[in-house]
Structures are given as structure tokens and as C-alpha cells.
Design a protein around this motif. Structure first.
Motif, PDB file in Angstrom:
ATOM      1  N   THR A 243       0.839  -1.205   0.000  1.00 49.86           N
ATOM      2  CA  THR A 243       0.000   0.000   0.000  1.00 49.86           C
ATOM      3  C   THR A 243       0.872   1.252   0.000  1.00 49.86           C
ATOM      4  OG1 THR A 243      -1.740  -1.183   1.172  1.00 49.86           O
ATOM      5  CG2 THR A 243      -1.824   1.218   1.277  1.00 49.86           C
ATOM      6  N   ALA A 244       1.910   1.244   0.845  1.00 52.88           N
ATOM      7  CA  ALA A 244       2.788   2.416   0.931  1.00 52.88           C
ATOM      8  C   ALA A 244       3.511   2.651  -0.394  1.00 52.88           C
ATOM      9  CB  ALA A 244       3.793   2.219   2.063  1.00 52.88           C
ATOM     10  N   ARG A 245       3.956   1.604  -1.021  1.00 48.58           N
ATOM     11  CA  ARG A 245       4.658   1.750  -2.310  1.00 48.58           C
ATOM     12  C   ARG A 245       3.712   2.307  -3.382  1.00 48.58           C
ATOM     13  NH1 ARG A 245       9.517  -0.873  -3.185  1.00 48.58           N
ATOM     14  NH2 ARG A 245       8.957  -1.310  -5.356  1.00 48.58           N
ATOM     15  N   GLY A 246       2.467   1.872  -3.320  1.00 49.04           N
ATOM     16  CA  GLY A 246       1.474   2.374  -4.279  1.00 49.04           C
ATOM     17  C   GLY A 246       1.172   3.847  -4.058  1.00 49.04           C
ATOM     18  N   LEU A 247       1.083   4.261  -2.804  1.00 49.92           N
ATOM     19  CA  LEU A 247       0.843   5.674  -2.493  1.00 49.92           C
ATOM     20  C   LEU A 247       1.991   6.522  -3.039  1.00 49.92           C
ATOM     21  CD1 LEU A 247      -0.391   5.268   1.205  1.00 49.92           C
ATOM     22  CD2 LEU A 247      -1.735   6.313  -0.624  1.00 49.92           C
ATOM     23  N   ILE A 248       3.216   6.033  -2.846  1.00 47.07           N
ATOM     24  CA  ILE A 248       4.393   6.769  -3.338  1.00 47.07           C
ATOM     25  C   ILE A 248       4.342   6.867  -4.863  1.00 47.07           C
ATOM     26  CG2 ILE A 248       6.923   6.669  -3.564  1.00 47.07           C
ATOM     27  CD1 ILE A 248       6.885   5.313  -0.699  1.00 47.07           C
ATOM     28  N   LYS A 249       3.991   5.759  -5.512  1.00 48.37           N
ATOM     29  CA  LYS A 249       3.934   5.759  -6.984  1.00 48.37           C
ATOM     30  C   LYS A 249       2.867   6.706  -7.512  1.00 48.37           C
ATOM     31  CE  LYS A 249       6.296   1.452  -7.818  1.00 48.37           C
ATOM     32  NZ  LYS A 249       6.340   0.105  -8.381  1.00 48.37           N
ATOM     33  N   ALA A 250       1.825   6.952  -6.686  1.00 42.20           N
ATOM     34  CA  ALA A 250       0.785   7.902  -7.109  1.00 42.20           C
ATOM     35  C   ALA A 250       1.195   9.341  -6.807  1.00 42.20           C
ATOM     36  CB  ALA A 250      -0.526   7.564  -6.397  1.00 42.20           C
ATOM     37  N   GLY A 251       2.299   9.490  -6.100  1.00 36.40           N
ATOM     38  CA  GLY A 251       2.765  10.855  -5.778  1.00 36.40           C
ATOM     39  C   GLY A 251       2.300  11.359  -4.426  1.00 36.40           C
ATOM     40  N   ALA A 252       1.640  10.494  -3.642  1.00 35.40           N
ATOM     41  CA  ALA A 252       1.154  10.915  -2.317  1.00 35.40           C
ATOM     42  C   ALA A 252       2.283  10.784  -1.297  1.00 35.40           C
ATOM     43  CB  ALA A 252      -0.056  10.072  -1.913  1.00 35.40           C
ATOM     44  N   LEU A 253       3.291  11.633  -1.459  1.00 29.95           N
ATOM     45  CA  LEU A 253       4.523  11.479  -0.667  1.00 29.95           C
ATOM     46  C   LEU A 253       4.362  11.950   0.772  1.00 29.95           C
ATOM     47  CD1 LEU A 253       7.079  12.696  -3.373  1.00 29.95           C
ATOM     48  CD2 LEU A 253       6.339  10.360  -2.888  1.00 29.95           C
ATOM     49  N   ASP A 254       3.367  12.803   1.035  1.00 29.63           N
ATOM     50  CA  ASP A 254       3.197  13.311   2.404  1.00 29.63           C
ATOM     51  C   ASP A 254       2.192  12.506   3.215  1.00 29.63           C
ATOM     52  OD1 ASP A 254       5.024  15.311   1.917  1.00 29.63           O
ATOM     53  OD2 ASP A 254       3.486  16.637   1.047  1.00 29.63           O
ATOM     54  N   THR A 255       1.550  11.528   2.590  1.00 32.85           N
ATOM     55  CA  THR A 255       0.565  10.710   3.309  1.00 32.85           C
ATOM     56  C   THR A 255       1.286   9.822   4.310  1.00 32.85           C
ATOM     57  OG1 THR A 255      -0.891  10.700   1.384  1.00 32.85           O
ATOM     58  CG2 THR A 255      -1.238   8.945   2.998  1.00 32.85           C
ATOM     59  N   LYS A 256       0.811   9.862   5.554  1.00 26.52           N
ATOM     60  CA  LYS A 256       1.413   9.017   6.591  1.00 26.52           C
ATOM     61  C   LYS A 256       0.778   7.624   6.532  1.00 26.52           C
ATOM     62  CE  LYS A 256       3.964  12.177   8.589  1.00 26.52           C
ATOM     63  NZ  LYS A 256       5.236  12.224   7.862  1.00 26.52           N
ATOM     64  N   VAL A 257       1.606   6.596   6.710  1.00 24.07           N
ATOM     65  CA  VAL A 257       1.094   5.222   6.686  1.00 24.07           C
ATOM     66  C   VAL A 257       1.292   4.611   8.074  1.00 24.07           C
ATOM     67  CG1 VAL A 257       1.311   2.951   5.625  1.00 24.07           C
ATOM     68  CG2 VAL A 257       1.662   5.005   4.237  1.00 24.07           C
ATOM     69  N   TYR A 258       0.167   4.262   8.704  1.00 24.93           N
ATOM     70  CA  TYR A 258       0.235   3.669  10.039  1.00 24.93           C
ATOM     71  C   TYR A 258      -0.182   2.205   9.987  1.00 24.93           C
ATOM     72  CZ  TYR A 258       0.235   8.534  11.798  1.00 24.93           C
ATOM     73  OH  TYR A 258       0.528   9.852  12.050  1.00 24.93           O
ATOM     74  N   GLY A 259       0.561   1.368  10.699  1.00 27.72           N
ATOM     75  CA  GLY A 259       0.182  -0.035  10.860  1.00 27.72           C
ATOM     76  C   GLY A 259      -0.633  -0.189  12.134  1.00 27.72           C
ATOM     77  N   VAL A 260      -1.577  -1.132  12.115  1.00 27.75           N
ATOM     78  CA  VAL A 260      -2.389  -1.410  13.308  1.00 27.75           C
ATOM     79  C   VAL A 260      -2.516  -2.923  13.481  1.00 27.75           C
ATOM     80  CG1 VAL A 260      -4.569  -0.991  14.501  1.00 27.75           C
ATOM     81  CG2 VAL A 260      -3.797   0.628  12.748  1.00 27.75           C
TER      82      VAL A 260
END
Lengths: 469, 103
Positions: A243-260
Motif C-alpha cells: 500500500t505504501a509503495r502504491g501511495l508513493i507511486k501515485a505521488g502521495a509522498l506526504d501521506t502518513k502510513v500507520y500499521g495497526v
């Protein structure tokens, strides 16, 4: 030599044949390995994966705004504010979970390389996903499950997933508790010559990138900006990594990724007696912490799921809170969905209250539910196994002894785990496996823990001074 | 007596307790690693006796016959009133009590 030892001694050879990946190409000889090159050369590009998944009816799932839960969060929030909560309805995939993104690429790869069948060792949704994809592509499929305790009593959720695999025409091999499941898996791979649809291959992880990519684009389309936070239920680490790699590929570089993860502290994952005293079969600390601090424990030499590389925060929720949020999702949003995604939903409900009204938090999966998976099935089973079900303060929940449903929505809490401690533990595990890091290793460890070379150096000194390495 | 061609479940001991992996908890180590597989029965057999099946993938597996036409017995469990009430309470907080028609 016993048959067990004989097979285990040949595990690398069996794995190599059943995967067709030569991991040695990416090795440095010590801690470091070329992760990005491994992902590039053995995986598929995002464009290829989108095409593979489109043809397999996977992905492009709806993004739903949980307006009532957001409103409830604002009502109970200490500040009166809460971020908008969205959920990605991954239950809409053919077998009912995000795991189909992973499975679609593994099964495509197996078919392309001429394998006659696929084998997956999993008690989770991944089995059903592989079985569904194998059915679609005309491949044979075996799913190996840890399903029963020594009394022959099965965890209802695992039994349901086994049923689903069978529905798709897969052979389901069910076992009692124990890590020797891996041995059975190796024997079956050798006997059949099928492809090892491991959860941790580069293409399996690359299959999840589309999930992060879709979330970034859907949120942007709906709200004009990328999400502030994406919360991911964390077990083996693939969901978070992809998911994080996909967000980066979409350009969402400032989105925080939290695990739960669900807090199952104190229950031993390989214990016959503890097995049926837990109400969650995945997304819990029994996988989440060991896989974060030592990802290469997986059934492949180098795990493509490397959660610490991408994680911006890690939170725990209690079993009672997840059941409670599952009920609220049904009663307030009209969505009856399965357990795993609701782990991150419980955390999101709490984390949203620490955010502003115009911010956006996304729960990145739902899964199908039904017999065996519903909270009523799990809570009935818990009671039968001597676990008390109470209403009160979830902080007092003791895994295996009780499940405490929150008395009030304000009691749902995301409890932060110190990420630095997990990073230090990972660095320690690397040193214990490979020896003291060289300069290249230090650079790799900084990347693999999303920290800095300075942090890695300080950690090594700390470990040395404490006599821990 | 199960007949040739029936859909059945067999059981097999994969590892006896003394053959199990070394680094597992003591309680698990005391038990055998047991496996269950389903398939089409190849010859008539009695429950509790040796039987041979052909699985979905065409593998031939031998074991002890444990069940004919094995049923999926997992269900939705009993209602959990605490959960039902939790949902009702949340609706009350959200929509403002019983006087509100939305409840």
C-alpha cells in the motif's frame, strides 16, 4: 536422518524450484541486499499489474466515506473535531478481500511460467484468493491451513476460509497447530511441482501497490487532495509495504502510513492450548511484531514485505474494540464486513479524533464476512473456550482470558507502539544473523528502517554497550 | 460403510510427538501433527479404517476414514446482546436519543 530433518535440509533447493527466483543475485554477502532491484527485476511494473488485475476482475473497488462514524467520532472527541473517515471496500474483490491483489499476480506468474498448479500455506483470506484466481485461470490449487487444536476443534474463521477454498475447487490440507506446516508445504511442493504462491514474493507485494495507488487517486478525485493518513491492518507486512509503495507511486509522498494490529500479547502463536483462545487469526501482534522486527523469517530467502521501511507509526487495538467497531460499522453505516479491516477501523476512529475536520484518514480494506467470521461466531466460540466477554474498559482486556467491549465509543483507543524500539530490535536481529554491519549495511539498515545512518550507528553502539550483540 | 465414489474426509498423523520440531511450546510438542484432507473415496471403507482418496488436484492420499460427506459446521454463533446494545447506544449518541425518529 528423520524425514522431517531430511526435507528441511533441502528447503532452499525446493523453494528455488517452486518459485523460480534466484535471490542470490541481489545479495551483498552480508546484511544488505538490493531491495529495489529485486522488486524491479522479479516483479512487474505498476502498469502491468493494473492490466493483470483488470483481466482477473480484481481491484477498482469503491471508496466509501463513513459519514456516520465520522460524525460519532466528532461527538465523542475531546476537541469536538475529527478527520473524515473513508474505507476502501476490498470485500468487492472476487474472493472477498484485498488478498486477491496479491494472488492475482502470483497465479498469473505461475501460469505464465508453465506451472500446473499453485500451493499457498495460509489460514487466511489469501488461500481463498489464490483458490479463486487459480479457478479463473484453470490451474490446480492446494491450500495448507493450520486449522485445529489437538482436540480437533477448529477456529471458526479458519474453517470458513477452508470452506471457501473448497468452493473454488481447491484441495484444502488442514493441520493441527505447529510451525511444521512449513514442512508439509515443502513436501507438497516437491510432490506436485506446483508453484509456491508465497505471500512474500516481489510480485505478491507488487500486486498490493495498486491498492495504495487507487486510494491516492480516489481520495484526490473526491476531495481534491491526497489523504493525510492511511491506516493498514498489519500482520506479515505485505499489506503495509504494498500500500505504501502504491501511495508513493501515485505521488502521495506526504501521506502518513500507520500499521495497526490487534493486541494478543501473552498468547503463544505455536501453542496448542492458546490456539483457540484468540479471536483473531491474523492482523495481530503475534505476526505483526515478529514480522516487523525480522521480516526474513518468511518462507522466502528475502522477504519483499518490509514494513519498517514504510511505516510512519504503529498502533495496537484490543479484540473487544474491533468487535465493537464491526458492530458499529453494521449498525451505523449499513456495512456488514469482516474482521481484519476493522482492526484498522478501530484505530482510525480513535486517531481521527486527534486530527482536524478537514483532514482525511483512510481505512484501506474491508473483507467479506459470514458464518465463522461474524463477531457473534467469534464471541460464542471465545465463551466456549473459557474466555469471558465483558463490557467495560478495553484497557483492562487480557488476551486469552477476557474480551472487553467498550462501554462508550470514547473508550476506543489506538495505543502507540514506539517504532524506534522495533527498529532497534530489527537491527539487532540483523547483526545476530549476519554479524557486524559494514558501511553498505549501515546505509541499507537506514533505508530499511526509514531512519538515518546516524540512528543505525547509535543503535549499534547502544547494543554493543548493553552487551546485546 | 462409505462407498467408492463418496466424498469423504481422512486423517493422517504427519509427525508423532517425538518427531516434532525442537523449538515449539511444550504443550504442542506432546501432541502429534495431524492432517485432514478430503476427496473421493477410491474403494469402499469403514469409518476408523484405512482408506484411499483422490483429492481435488488428483493426488492419491491414504489415511484413516473419519467422515462421510463431511459437513461444514461453523455458524453465526449465538446473538451477543452486549454488542446489539452497543450499536443501539451509539445510535442514541449520534442521533440524540429515543425521541429522534432516526433511531
Amino acid at each position: 536422518m528423520s524425514r522431517y530433518k531430511e526435507i528441511m535440509a533441502r528447503k532452499n533447493e525446493i523453494m528455488k524450484k517452486s518459485l523460480g527466483i534466484d535471490y542470490e543475485r541481489f545479495e551483498s554477502g552480508s546484511i544488505a541486499f538490493d531491495y529495489e532491484r529485486m522488486m524491479r527485476e522479479t516483479g512487474y511494473s505498476l502498469e502491468e499489474i493494473i492490466k493483470i488485475q483488470r483481466e482477473a476482475n480484481v481491484g477498482n473497488t469503491p471508496l466509501i466515506e463513513l459519514k456516520n462514524l465520522t460524525e460519532l467520532a466528532r461527538k465523542v472527541s475531546p476537541t469536538g473535531k475529527a478527520a473524515r473517515i473513508f474505507i476502501k471496500d476490498e470485500a468487492c474483490n472476487p474472493s472477498g478481500s484485498f488478498k486477491e491483489r496479491r494472488a492475482s499476480v502470483s497465479v498469473y506468474h505461475a501460469k505464465k511460467h508453465g506451472y500446473k498448479g499453485v500451493i499457498a500455506a495460509t489460514s487466511g483470506n489469501y488461500g481463498a484468493a489464490v483458490a479463486s484466481q487459480a479457478a479463473m485461470k484453470g490451474l490446480k490449487c492446494i491450500v495448507v491451513q493450520e486449522a485445529y487444536d489437538s482436540r480437533g476443534i477448529g477456529q471458526p474463521e479458519i474453517l470458513e476460509k477452508g470452506r471457501k477454498c473448497e468452493t473454488f475447487g481447491a484441495e484444502v490440507v488442514q493441520l493441527t497447530v505447529g510451525p511444521e506446516l512449513f514442512y508439509v508445504n515443502l513436501m507438497l511442493l516437491e510432490e506436485t511441482g506446483y508453484f509456491n504462491a508465497s505471500l512474500y514474493t516481489p510480485f505478491g507485494i507488487a500486486g498490493i501497490e495498486t491498492l495504495g495507488y487507487e486510494i491516492a487517486n480516489q481520495v484526490k478525485e473526491r476531495t481534491g487532495k491526497f489523504p493525510d493518513v492511511v491506516v493498514v491492518t498489519h500482520a506479515g507486512g505485505g499489506n503495509l509495504t504494498g500500500t505504501a509503495r502504491g501511495l508513493i507511486k501515485a505521488g502521495a509522498l506526504d501521506t502518513k502510513v500507520y500499521g495497526v494490529s490487534v493486541d494478543l500479547t501473552g498468547l503463544h502463536m505455536a501453542s496448542d492450548t492458546d490456539f483457540n483462545r484468540k479471536s483473531f487469526t491474523t492482523g495481530h501482534t503475534g505476526f505483526g511484531i515478529p514480522f516487523a522486527t525480522w521480516p526474513d523469517r518468511a518462507d522466502v530467502p528475502r522477504n519483499a514485505a518490509r514494513p519498517l521501511r514504510y511505516m510512519d507509526g504503529y498502533y495496537l487495538v484490543k479484540q473487544g474494540e474491533v468487535f465493537y467497531m464491526t458492530e458499529l460499522l453494521a449498525q451505523l453505516e449499513g456495512l456488514e464486513r469482516g474482521p481484519a479491516g476493522n482492526t484498522s477501523l478501530a484505530a482510525a476512529f480513535s486517531l481521527a479524533q486527534q486530527m482536524e475536520n478537514d483532514q482525511i484518514i483512510v481505512v484501506q480494506e474491508t473483507e467479506y464476512t459470514g458464518a465463522g467470521k461474524n463477531p457473534t461466531a467469534q464471541l460464542t466460540f471465545a465463551k466456549q473456550n473459557g474466555v469471558q466477554v465483558l463490557v467495560g474498559n478495553p484497557d483492562e482486556e487480557v488476551p486469552g482470558k477476557n474480551i472487553i467491549l467498550p462501554e462508550h465509543p470514547s473508550m476506543v483507543k489506538a495505543r502507540e507502539v514506539k517504532l524506534d524500539n522495533l527498529k532497534k530490535s530489527y537491527i539487532r536481529n540483523c547483526i545476530q544473523h549476519f554479524g557486524m554491519p559494514n558501511e553498505e549495511d549501515i546505509k541499507f539498515l537506514a533505508e530499511d528502517t526509514k531512519s538515518s545512518e546516524d540512528f543505525v550507528r547509535r543503535t549499534i553502539e547502544e547494543l554493543k554497550n548493553g552487551g546485546l550483540v | 460403510m462409505a462407498k467408492k465414489g463418496d466424498w469423504v474426509k481422512i486423517k493422517q498423523i504427519v509427525l508423532e510427538p517425538h518427531e516434532r520440531a525442537e523449538n515449539i511450546p511444550e504443550d504442542t510438542k506432546k501432541t502429534p501433527l495431524t492432517m485432514w484432507v478430503k476427496g473421493i473415496l477410491m474403494e469402499d471403507a469403514e469409518i476408523g479404517q484405512k482408506a484411499k482418496i483422490k483429492t481435488f488436484t488428483g493426488r492419491i492420499v491414504e489415511g484413516i476414514l473419519v467422515e462421510e460427506n463431511p459437513r461444514h459446521i461453523h455458524d453465526f454463533g449465538s446473538p451477543v446482546p452486549e454488542l446489539i446494545k452497543a450499536g443501539m447506544k451509539a445510535r442514541e449518541i449520534l442521533y440524540g436519543g429515543e425521541g429522534n425518529e432516526q433511531v
